[in-house]
Every structure is written in C-alpha cells, then in structure tokens.
Design a protein around this motif. Structure first.
Motif, PDB file in Angstrom:
ATOM      1  N   ALA A  32       0.813  -1.223   0.000  1.00  0.00           N
ATOM      2  CA  ALA A  32       0.000   0.000   0.000  1.00  0.00           C
ATOM      3  C   ALA A  32       0.845   1.271   0.000  1.00  0.00           C
ATOM      4  O   ALA A  32       0.315   2.375  -0.186  1.00  0.00           O
ATOM      5  N   LEU A  33       2.154   1.136   0.198  1.00  0.00           N
ATOM      6  CA  LEU A  33       3.002   2.331   0.323  1.00  0.00           C
ATOM      7  C   LEU A  33       3.034   3.209  -0.933  1.00  0.00           C
ATOM      8  O   LEU A  33       3.113   4.444  -0.812  1.00  0.00           O
ATOM      9  N   PRO A  34       2.960   2.642  -2.154  1.00  0.00           N
ATOM     10  CA  PRO A  34       2.888   3.532  -3.327  1.00  0.00           C
ATOM     11  C   PRO A  34       1.674   4.468  -3.298  1.00  0.00           C
ATOM     12  O   PRO A  34       1.757   5.593  -3.802  1.00  0.00           O
ATOM     13  N   THR A  35       0.582   4.016  -2.700  1.00  0.00           N
ATOM     14  CA  THR A  35      -0.596   4.882  -2.551  1.00  0.00           C
ATOM     15  C   THR A  35      -0.271   6.070  -1.652  1.00  0.00           C
ATOM     16  O   THR A  35      -0.639   7.213  -1.953  1.00  0.00           O
ATOM     17  N   LEU A  36       0.426   5.811  -0.544  1.00  0.00           N
ATOM     18  CA  LEU A  36       0.834   6.889   0.347  1.00  0.00           C
ATOM     19  C   LEU A  36       1.769   7.853  -0.373  1.00  0.00           C
ATOM     20  O   LEU A  36       1.622   9.087  -0.272  1.00  0.00           O
ATOM     21  N   GLU A  37       2.731   7.317  -1.103  1.00  0.00           N
ATOM     22  CA  GLU A  37       3.690   8.157  -1.827  1.00  0.00           C
ATOM     23  C   GLU A  37       2.974   9.069  -2.813  1.00  0.00           C
ATOM     24  O   GLU A  37       3.237  10.283  -2.872  1.00  0.00           O
ATOM     25  N   THR A  63       1.151  14.552  -4.376  1.00  0.00           N
ATOM     26  CA  THR A  63       0.071  15.446  -4.790  1.00  0.00           C
ATOM     27  C   THR A  63      -0.109  16.569  -3.778  1.00  0.00           C
ATOM     28  O   THR A  63      -0.254  17.747  -4.138  1.00  0.00           O
ATOM     29  N   ALA A  64      -0.118  16.200  -2.490  1.00  0.00           N
ATOM     30  CA  ALA A  64      -0.315  17.207  -1.439  1.00  0.00           C
ATOM     31  C   ALA A  64       0.815  18.224  -1.420  1.00  0.00           C
ATOM     32  O   ALA A  64       0.583  19.427  -1.254  1.00  0.00           O
ATOM     33  N   LEU A  65       2.058  17.758  -1.593  1.00  0.00           N
ATOM     34  CA  LEU A  65       3.209  18.660  -1.528  1.00  0.00           C
ATOM     35  C   LEU A  65       3.340  19.529  -2.769  1.00  0.00           C
ATOM     36  O   LEU A  65       3.994  20.576  -2.738  1.00  0.00           O
ATOM     37  N   ASN A 110      12.659   9.035   2.782  1.00  0.00           N
ATOM     38  CA  ASN A 110      13.939   9.615   2.357  1.00  0.00           C
ATOM     39  C   ASN A 110      13.916   9.983   0.883  1.00  0.00           C
ATOM     40  O   ASN A 110      14.405  11.051   0.483  1.00  0.00           O
ATOM     41  N   ASN A 111      13.307   9.121   0.065  1.00  0.00           N
ATOM     42  CA  ASN A 111      13.209   9.414  -1.366  1.00  0.00           C
ATOM     43  C   ASN A 111      12.287  10.608  -1.624  1.00  0.00           C
ATOM     44  O   ASN A 111      12.514  11.390  -2.543  1.00  0.00           O
ATOM     45  N   LEU A 112      11.256  10.729  -0.797  1.00  0.00           N
ATOM     46  CA  LEU A 112      10.322  11.843  -0.938  1.00  0.00           C
ATOM     47  C   LEU A 112      11.037  13.180  -0.835  1.00  0.00           C
ATOM     48  O   LEU A 112      10.727  14.133  -1.565  1.00  0.00           O
ATOM     49  N   THR A 113      12.024  13.254   0.057  1.00  0.00           N
ATOM     50  CA  THR A 113      12.724  14.524   0.283  1.00  0.00           C
ATOM     51  C   THR A 113      13.628  14.908  -0.890  1.00  0.00           C
ATOM     52  O   THR A 113      14.120  16.040  -0.933  1.00  0.00           O
ATOM     53  N   LYS A 114      13.820  13.981  -1.809  1.00  0.00           N
ATOM     54  CA  LYS A 114      14.662  14.268  -2.973  1.00  0.00           C
ATOM     55  C   LYS A 114      13.836  14.700  -4.187  1.00  0.00           C
ATOM     56  O   LYS A 114      14.394  15.038  -5.238  1.00  0.00           O
ATOM     57  N   THR A 115      12.527  14.677  -4.055  1.00  0.00           N
ATOM     58  CA  THR A 115      11.667  15.001  -5.190  1.00  0.00           C
ATOM     59  C   THR A 115      11.524  16.513  -5.369  1.00  0.00           C
ATOM     60  O   THR A 115      11.716  17.289  -4.429  1.00  0.00           O
ATOM     61  N   ALA A 116      11.129  16.903  -6.589  1.00  0.00           N
ATOM     62  CA  ALA A 116      10.877  18.326  -6.855  1.00  0.00           C
ATOM     63  C   ALA A 116       9.706  18.835  -6.036  1.00  0.00           C
ATOM     64  O   ALA A 116       9.707  19.986  -5.580  1.00  0.00           O
ATOM     65  N   GLU A 117       8.702  17.967  -5.829  1.00  0.00           N
ATOM     66  CA  GLU A 117       7.530  18.370  -5.045  1.00  0.00           C
ATOM     67  C   GLU A 117       7.931  18.770  -3.632  1.00  0.00           C
ATOM     68  O   GLU A 117       7.466  19.797  -3.107  1.00  0.00           O
ATOM     69  N   TRP A 118       8.795  17.984  -3.014  1.00  0.00           N
ATOM     70  CA  TRP A 118       9.262  18.313  -1.665  1.00  0.00           C
ATOM     71  C   TRP A 118      10.085  19.598  -1.676  1.00  0.00           C
ATOM     72  O   TRP A 118       9.860  20.514  -0.886  1.00  0.00           O
ATOM     73  N   GLN A 119      11.039  19.667  -2.570  1.00  0.00           N
ATOM     74  CA  GLN A 119      11.974  20.787  -2.577  1.00  0.00           C
ATOM     75  C   GLN A 119      11.297  22.116  -2.929  1.00  0.00           C
ATOM     76  O   GLN A 119      11.752  23.183  -2.501  1.00  0.00           O
ATOM     77  N   ASN A 120      10.200  22.057  -3.668  1.00  0.00           N
ATOM     78  CA  ASN A 120       9.482  23.283  -4.030  1.00  0.00           C
ATOM     79  C   ASN A 120       8.379  23.632  -3.031  1.00  0.00           C
ATOM     80  O   ASN A 120       7.768  24.698  -3.145  1.00  0.00           O
ATOM     81  N   SER A 121       8.136  22.762  -2.063  1.00  0.00           N
ATOM     82  CA  SER A 121       7.005  22.945  -1.146  1.00  0.00           C
ATOM     83  C   SER A 121       7.301  23.919  -0.007  1.00  0.00           C
ATOM     84  O   SER A 121       6.378  24.405   0.644  1.00  0.00           O
TER      85      SER A 121
END
Length: 312
Positions: free
Chosen positions: A5-10, A15-17, A71-82
């Motif tokens: 189910a983790l891909p659903t959370l990701e 989307t939220a970020l 950890n991977n989430l923090t490397k995404t553009a969505e995180w870095q632009n949020s």
C-alpha cells in the motif's frame, strides 16, 4: 500495515506537496480507513514541518520500506518546491511516543496558523502536540457564535476553543482542565494572538470536584464539552458523560447553546443525542458540525462527532 500500500501513500503525499497548504493541515488520514493497509498512518503539515505518525508498531520490513519512501520523498521536486523544512516520524505506539528526524532539524516547539489564529505545538515530547486538527471546523463555529457571550470550555486542553471564542468577540471564557501544564500552553496561545487575558479564566481542577467553582463564573451562553474517551482516575466517557449532561441546565442561560463532542470510533452521535434527551431534555439537538474534508472516514460515525444542542 501493508508494504504493497506504500505507493498509494507516496502518490498522495506527492500530490499534497505539489500544492502545500498555507496553514496547518492533515495531508493524509489513514485513520479514516479509506486506504487499505495504511490505516495506522497519518501525515500532517505543521507550517513547513511534515509529521508522519504511526499509531501501531509496524513490522521491521514495513518500517524499512516506509523510511526509504520518506527519504526518497525529500529528494523530489515536489518536496523541494514545497517549502518543507523537516520530516519527522513519530512512533505513537512506543513508550513515550518517540520522534525521529528523517530530514532537517526540529525544535521543541512549533507555532502554526489555523484560520488566521496562532497556536504553539509541542513536538517530540508528548503523544499529542497540542492541537487536534480534526476540530478545525468546530473552532471556526465557536468563533462565529462567540460574540458577546460567556463561554465555558470543559476539558479545555490547550484552550483552542478559548482562543477561537475570544477571537470571535466572547465576553469571557472559562477554561477547565485538570492538566495545568496544558492550561499554561493555553495561556501561551492567547498571548500569541494578543488577547486580553482579563477575559479568560483558567481553572486547573478535576471537573467532578469543581461544580461550585464552575457555577460561580456562570451562567454561560455557550458550553463546550470535548472530553477524552478515557482519562485514568477521572473520566470514562460512557460512564461519566451523563453526569455532565445533567448539570447543563443549571449552568446555561435561558437560551444557551451546547457543543457536545465525542471522538471515539465506537461511540455514535446517538450516544449524545439520547443522553441529552434523558439527562437534559430542554436541550434539543440542532445539528452535527461537518468534519474537515481531509478527515474523510469510511464510516460517517467513525470520526469526530461535534453536536450542537439548543435550549428551548
């Protein structure tokens, strides 16, 4: 909790970020049981700090996969632009509800904004941080109703309802909670909003031993009851709520209003409606307040119940 189910959370977090909120908000509410395998996870946006909470100890494998995902989430553009500054993981099922920092730095306290009002949160020291986000629309409703009224806030915790009431023009608010440290944080919250504390009283007492003190400040135009489901040695919801309901007529003004709340998934609105009819029949059920849309629940009666009663 299921690794599959983790891909659903990701996907939900990306989307939220991509369009982060301006104020404190829940980003993911697994507790509403709308996403199978993620029922014990929530994610909150705390003014740039992102708090992931685990309500049940997961398997070692699930925790490893979740940590990799974060950890991977923090490397995404969505995180870095949020504008996010830190990523925290709280283990609420462990002793002391410890919090680990996945990314960035965290401070002991965090000021957040809700509906334009400021609240100070405790991070990493307690299981609950000081503001229950599912009650946002309840606080908004109190703010809308409060002008010129005397308000009694039972089980006040950190006085979120009190802050909302004073912001809405309440004449006076009486906050009662046996946890004096929580009331002290409530005083801080009023200070943050530059409120006149002459309009606010803080009673650090157990309710059932303090009816005389409560009556002394009344009668009240609005009474708020938002208890925990269980407080060791002082309150058990199914046994003690009725004791409060039967006291309401002597505490209320002639046209007084009550906001009665319960947040136990196993207790429905009928518990309060039938309890009020039995203990204080002059108080008539008017409506149930909506919950914030981000707190979607598979069962309408499973989430927060905030019910308005009007004296006739």
């Amino acid at each position: 909790m299921e690794i599959s189910a983790l891909p659903t959370l990701e996907a939900h977090l990306l989307t939220a970020l991509s369009s982060p909120p301006n104020e404190v908000r829940r980003l993911f509410h697994g507790r509403g049981r709308c996403w199978q395998g993620l029922e014990q996870i929530t994610v909150d946006w705390l003014q740039g700090q992102v708090l992931v909470s685990l309500f049940k100890e997961p398997s070692t494998e699930f925790l490893a996969e979740l940590t990799t995902l974060l950890n991977n989430l923090t490397k995404t553009a969505e995180w870095q632009n949020s504008g996010a500054t830190s990523l925290l993981l709280q283990h609420r099922d462990r002793e002391g509800s410890p919090m680990e920092v996945i990314l960035g730095e965290t401070s002991e306290y965090q000021d957040v904004v809700e509906s334009g009002l400021v609240y100070k949160l405790d991070l990493g020291r307690k299981q609950n941080n000081g503001l229950f986000l599912d009650m946002r629309l309840g606080r908004d409703w109190v703010r809308e109703q409060a002008a010129g009224k005397r308000v009694l806030n039972l089980f006040a915790y950190t006085c979120g309802f009190s802050v909302a009431a004073i912001a809405g023009g309440a004449e006076h608010v009486v906050n009662l909670d046996m946890a004096k440290a929580a009331l002290s944080r409530g005083r801080d919250n009023h200070h943050l909003n530059k409120h006149d504390l002459k309009k606010v009283s803080f009673l650090g007492h157990e309710l059932f031993k303090s009816w005389g003190k409560v009556r002394k400040y009344g009668p009240y135009d609005l009474i708020i009851i938002d208890p925990p489901s269980f407080q060791k040695g002082s309150f058990a919801l199914t046994k003690d709520y009725q004791k409060i309901l039967r006291r309401l007529p002597e505490l209320l003004t002639e046209n007084g209003t009550v906001l009665a709340c319960v947040n136990d998934p196993s207790i429905t609105s009928a518990f309060l409606i039938e309890g009020m009819a039995a203990e204080a029949p002059e108080l008539v059920f008017e409506k149930r307040l909506d919950n914030p849309p981000e707190f979607k629940d598979i069962e309408p009666e499973g989430g927060l119940k905030a019910l308005v009663f009007q004296r006739n």
